[in-house]
Design a protein around this motif. Structure first.
Motif, short mmCIF file in Angstrom:
data_model
loop_
_atom_site.label_atom_id
_atom_site.label_comp_id
_atom_site.label_asym_id
_atom_site.label_seq_id
_atom_site.Cartn_x
_atom_site.Cartn_y
_atom_site.Cartn_z
N GLU A 132 46.22 51.29 61.42
CA GLU A 132 45.36 51.73 62.52
C GLU A 132 45.82 51.12 63.85
O GLU A 132 45.80 51.78 64.89
N ARG A 133 46.24 49.88 63.79
CA ARG A 133 46.74 49.22 64.99
C ARG A 133 47.97 49.96 65.53
O ARG A 133 48.09 50.21 66.72
N TYR A 134 48.88 50.31 64.62
CA TYR A 134 50.09 51.04 65.01
C TYR A 134 49.73 52.40 65.62
O TYR A 134 50.25 52.79 66.66
N LYS A 135 48.81 53.11 64.98
CA LYS A 135 48.39 54.42 65.49
C LYS A 135 47.73 54.29 66.86
O LYS A 135 47.91 55.15 67.73
N ASN A 136 46.97 53.22 67.06
CA ASN A 136 46.28 53.04 68.33
C ASN A 136 47.24 52.96 69.49
O ASN A 136 46.98 53.51 70.57
N TYR A 137 48.38 52.29 69.30
CA TYR A 137 49.30 52.06 70.40
C TYR A 137 50.38 53.13 70.51
O TYR A 137 50.96 53.31 71.59
N THR A 138 50.67 53.84 69.42
CA THR A 138 51.79 54.79 69.45
C THR A 138 51.34 56.24 69.40
O THR A 138 52.17 57.14 69.50
N THR A 139 50.05 56.51 69.25
CA THR A 139 49.51 57.86 69.31
C THR A 139 48.21 57.81 70.11
O THR A 139 47.73 56.74 70.48
N ILE A 140 47.64 58.98 70.37
CA ILE A 140 46.32 59.01 71.01
C ILE A 140 45.24 59.39 70.00
O ILE A 140 44.12 59.75 70.37
N ALA A 141 45.59 59.29 68.71
CA ALA A 141 44.66 59.71 67.66
C ALA A 141 43.41 58.83 67.61
O ALA A 141 42.37 59.27 67.11
N MET A 142 43.51 57.59 68.10
CA MET A 142 42.37 56.68 68.03
C MET A 142 41.66 56.52 69.37
O MET A 142 40.85 55.60 69.54
N SER A 143 41.95 57.40 70.31
CA SER A 143 41.21 57.36 71.57
C SER A 143 39.73 57.59 71.32
O SER A 143 39.35 58.34 70.43
N ILE A 144 38.91 56.94 72.12
CA ILE A 144 37.46 57.01 71.93
C ILE A 144 36.90 58.11 72.83
O ILE A 144 37.07 58.07 74.05
N PRO A 145 36.22 59.11 72.27
CA PRO A 145 35.67 60.20 73.09
C PRO A 145 34.72 59.67 74.16
O PRO A 145 33.98 58.70 73.93
N HIS A 146 34.74 60.33 75.32
CA HIS A 146 33.88 59.85 76.41
C HIS A 146 32.41 60.08 76.13
O HIS A 146 31.55 59.53 76.82
N THR A 147 32.09 60.89 75.13
CA THR A 147 30.69 61.12 74.77
C THR A 147 30.31 60.39 73.48
O THR A 147 29.25 60.66 72.90
N GLU A 148 31.16 59.48 73.01
CA GLU A 148 30.85 58.73 71.79
C GLU A 148 29.63 57.84 72.03
O GLU A 148 29.46 57.23 73.09
N GLY A 149 28.74 57.78 71.02
CA GLY A 149 27.54 56.95 71.15
C GLY A 149 26.44 57.63 71.93
O GLY A 149 26.26 58.85 71.88
N ASP A 150 25.71 56.84 72.69
CA ASP A 150 24.49 57.34 73.35
C ASP A 150 24.73 57.92 74.74
O ASP A 150 23.81 58.48 75.33
N TYR A 151 25.95 57.79 75.26
CA TYR A 151 26.16 58.14 76.66
C TYR A 151 27.33 59.09 76.86
O TYR A 151 28.25 59.16 76.05
N SER A 152 27.28 59.80 77.98
CA SER A 152 28.41 60.59 78.46
C SER A 152 28.95 59.86 79.68
O SER A 152 28.22 59.59 80.64
N ARG A 153 30.25 59.55 79.65
CA ARG A 153 30.85 58.65 80.64
C ARG A 153 31.82 59.42 81.53
O ARG A 153 32.78 60.02 81.03
N HIS A 154 31.59 59.35 82.82
CA HIS A 154 32.46 60.03 83.78
C HIS A 154 32.50 59.24 85.08
O HIS A 154 31.54 58.54 85.43
N SER A 155 33.60 59.40 85.80
CA SER A 155 33.65 59.03 87.22
C SER A 155 33.27 60.28 88.02
O SER A 155 33.46 61.41 87.57
N TRP A 156 32.76 60.07 89.25
CA TRP A 156 32.24 61.18 90.05
C TRP A 156 32.71 61.08 91.49
O TRP A 156 32.99 59.98 91.99
#
Length: 765
Positions: free
Chosen positions: A602-626
């Motif tokens: 998982e550590r290798y995938k995190n740094y060498t792919t974007i498969a482990m990126s965390i969605p901006h709507t993960e959890g209770d919030y939707s996260r954006h800059s405005w």
């Protein structure tokens, strides 16, 4: 100077150097003096030079390549073609998935799918010899008809991107019932990254170990690609990129020219340097894709939107897939009970498009922000008022609360600074002599893209601090904000901190893109520095030789590089003195933001792919800059020329790690938005599929003379749901919404609505 003055100056210096301070870039002097050595400036013994030969057709097959004259030319070492270059293994994509079913990959093409595709390479002792010999390589083609434009009646395969379909309510029925309808088509043209530093690399093999010096936004991801191409362990690839002269998304992947250079170096047994020409930087990799959007709005007479129907299409190559997601902003900007958005791509004879600053969000904002301006005019409402009427108090698509959304504040603060209340509403009603004056507004957003990073922090014997990470700095200020983070956490002056970046053998980091590096890496450095500080204090308390032995942990702190009581009522030592008494040459800590229990895979995938990126709507919030952009344009009534004369932008990027650098990033995005709105357009010859303005003389970019006073205002507040230190994305945000603000201002000035970018003279007269 009094004691009070000294203390005041020290306090100002501490604020400047801490996170949130307006410290100038620590790498600035090296760049100004020329001491900063970029990747391809390495001087290696035995270096050979490679020059590519490109296809002159957009579709067909290479029947034969005549190389004899080139091989006989002075200084030529080799001429490689699809038949003679070594075959490579197929690498996985940036998600880690296989790209193609075939087992081998040839970086030189025999089947041509776009004009400018690499078909041969000449390697010579000098660059000049390679250029001369490359001109002697002649190719014979079996040419086929080319598909070059979205509007072609012969356009290629249309593919519906089902994963990007968004639906709620009954948009068609609500549109039919709405008292007010608006329907329009908005087009954006192909645009190039146009970074000052061209793409290129130096490749050197030492046995089965490969070192690549190449401008890179993602060292670990590109190292993975090289390892897969050549079938060697990931650890055997070292990618070095200490500085980057602009990337904007184009330097995140190892591309065909990269493979050619590395293969040539392996075949010849000597290092090879390959630099793309300026023209090849327009055709060897894709820019922003051409897009077309159809938007239907239904509203009541008070301006409340009842329905939005969005249909988007973007160009893509015959091989590979990249989607310019033009519905991304449309679904979140405004509150509506009924919504439908779909995305298609059309395959054309073009190079595969690439991410370019705010991919998807930028053209998406052009469509919806122009459409809502048109709706405001239809209803006789102020363009700012209609945006507030339809303000979304939560994410309309995810149905989640915003982590923070200071867009209402951005509208208010931006309007006040711009003087929006003085706007005369009627088109063509504001003028200065022969100049028609127009005021326009548009909003924008960019999602908070999150992942994990790691960093190493070393407290050295002399009290200095070193920070190491394979993350990069392409001008956004990574060296500076990481130095500030380490300095603040450890209690040392920034001058004692050195930051080392751009080497894949350092602590790992993911892709620098999507405005996520700062949030990820400040968190990683803060964690590593905290661990190093805890170890330092622990040693100070536990060693019986030291004056701090036996004290409580919370009675010690480090300030200005000295350790002692926070109250200043006890013994005090400099870090260097403490390290000497401890007999230590360094204290080293590695910190990462990965969850506990993360596996090595998982550590290798995190740094060498974007498969482990965390969605901006993960959890209770939707996260954006405005952001909200207020723009003034002046249009010459006689000639139709458009000048942007003033910009005021209010932006919410959460906590700013360094406001000076953030403002620079925002302004850079705004300048790119001005170029997109008024100047930039990749022009393709329909007959041959060739890009005809692949140079800085004919591809129009904004210069200093085109840029007015730009005022940026931060309205952000710390967002603990988006990053460890409360920041949100900066770099991508500034461009989003600039083009529609300019288009809306042009309409206000002239009464003529231009829905096709760029806005040029012939579209107004």
């Amino acid at each position: 100077m009094t004691v009070h003055d000294v203390k005041h100056a020290a306090s100002d210096s501490a604020r400047l150097e801490a996170v949130g301070g307006r410290l100038s870039r620590v790498d600035g002097p090296a760049k100004i003096t020329g001491a900063a050595r970029y990747a391809v400036e390495q001087q290696l013994e035995g270096l050979a030079h490679a020059v590519l030969v490109d296809s002159t057709i957009a579709a067909g097959k290479v029947v034969s390549i005549e190389t004899q004259a080139a091989k006989a030319a002075r200084g030529v070492i080799a001429v490689l073609t699809p038949d003679t270059i070594m075959k490579l293994s197929v690498a996985s994509d940036w998600f880690g998935n296989p790209l193609a079913p075939q087992r081998t990959f040839c970086p030189l093409a025999r089947d041509v799918t776009y004009c400018g595709q690499h078909i041969a390479v000449v390697i010579a002792e000098t660059f000049e010899q390679a250029v001369s010999a490359a001109a002697l390589v002649m190719a014979d083609y079996d040419q086929a008809p080319a598909l070059v434009e979205l509007g072609d009646g012969t356009a290629g395969e249309i593919i519906s991107i089902e994963g990007m379909t968004k639906e709620w309510g009954n948009a068609q029925a609500a549109l039919a019932e709405a008292p007010v309808h608006l329907s329009a088509v908005y087009n954006t043209q192909r645009s190039a990254h146009a970074a000052i530093e061209p793409h290129g690399l130096i490749a050197r093999w030492e046995g089965d170990r490969l070192t690549i010096w190449e401008p890179s936004q993602w060292l670990d991801g590109m190292a993975r690609t090289y390892a897969e191409w050549f079938g060697i362990p990931f650890e055997n690839v070292r990618l070095v990129s200490p500085y980057i002269g602009g990337g904007f998304g184009s330097k995140a992947l190892a591309l065909a020219h990269s493979a050619v250079a590395a293969a040539a170096a392996k075949m010849l047994g000597r290092p090879v340097k390959l630099m793309l020409t300026r023209s090849q930087n327009f055709t060897s990799y894709g820019g922003r894709a051409t897009t077309r959007q159809t938007i239907d709005l239904g509203a009541d007479k008070a301006g409340r939107i009842q329905s939005i129907i969005h249909r988007g299409v973007s160009e893509v190559s015959l091989e590979g897939m990249w989607v310019e997601a033009v519905g991304s902003i449309t679904s979140i900007m405004y509150d509506t009970p009924n919504f439908s958005s779909r995305q298609d791509v059309v395959r054309l004879n073009t190079v595969l498009p690439n991410p370019k600053r705010a991919p998807g969000e930028n053209p998406s904002a052009f469509g919806i922000e122009c459409a809502i301006d048109e709706l405001a005019h239809e209803l006789g409402l102020d363009p700012l008022e209609i945006r507030l009427i339809n303000y979304a108090e939560q994410d309309p698509h995810a149905k989640k609360a915003w982590s923070t959304r200071q867009l209402r504040e951005a509208f208010a603060v931006g309007a006040e600074a711009f003087g929006w209340a003085k706007r005369s509403p009627a088109p063509r009603s504001m003028r200065a002599g022969h100049q028609l004056i127009g005021w326009g507004v548009a909003a924008g957003a960019y999602p908070v893209q999150r992942a994990h990073g790691e960093a190493v922090v070393k407290i050295m014997f002399d009290g200095s601090v070193e920070v190491e990470s394979s993350s990069i700095d392409m001008g956004q200020g990574t060296y500076t904000i990481l130095a500030q983070t380490a300095a603040e956490t450890l209690g040392v002056p920034v001058s004692q901190v050195s930051v080392k970046l751009g080497d894949s053998h350092f602590a790992r980091a993911g892709v620098t893109g999507g405005s996520r590096l700062a949030g990820i890496m400040t968190g990683a450095v803060h964690k590593a520095a905290s661990q190093a500080l805890d170890e330092l204090i622990g040693l100070a308390l536990s060693d019986p030789r030291l004056p701090f032995h036996g004290l409580q942990a919370n009675t010690l702190a480090v300030k200005d590089g000295r350790i002692g009581s926070p109250r200043g009522d006890g013994p005090e030592l400099s870090i260097a003195e403490l390290m000497s008494m401890l007999g230590r040459d360094r204290i080293e800590a590695k910190g990462d933001t990965l969850p506990a229990g993360t596996t090595a895979e998982e550590r290798y995938k995190n740094y060498t792919t974007i498969a482990m990126s965390i969605p901006h709507t993960e959890g209770d919030y939707s996260r954006h800059s405005w952001c909200a952009h207020f723009v003034e344009v002046k249009v010459d009534e006689d000639f139709g020329t458009v000048r942007v004369s003033r910009v005021v932008s209010a932006l919410d990027s959460g906590r700013l790690y360094n406001p000076k650098l953030a403002e620079s990033q925002w302004k850079g995005g705004i300048i790119m938005g001005i170029g997109e709105a008024l100047l930039e357009e990749g022009i393709v010859d329909r007959r041959h599929g060739r890009t005809v303005n692949s140079n800085f003389a004919d591809y129009m970019l904004p210069t200093n003379a085109d840029i007015p006073d730009i005022q940026t205002i931060s309205v952000g507040i710390p967002d603990p749901h988006s990053s460890a230190l409360g920041g949100k994305g900066v770099g991508e945000l500034g461009i989003v919404g600039v083009a529609p603000a300019i288009a809306n201002a042009v309409f206000h000035a002239t009464g003529k609505r231009v829905r096709d970018l760029p806005i040029t003279l012939e579209k107004l007269i």
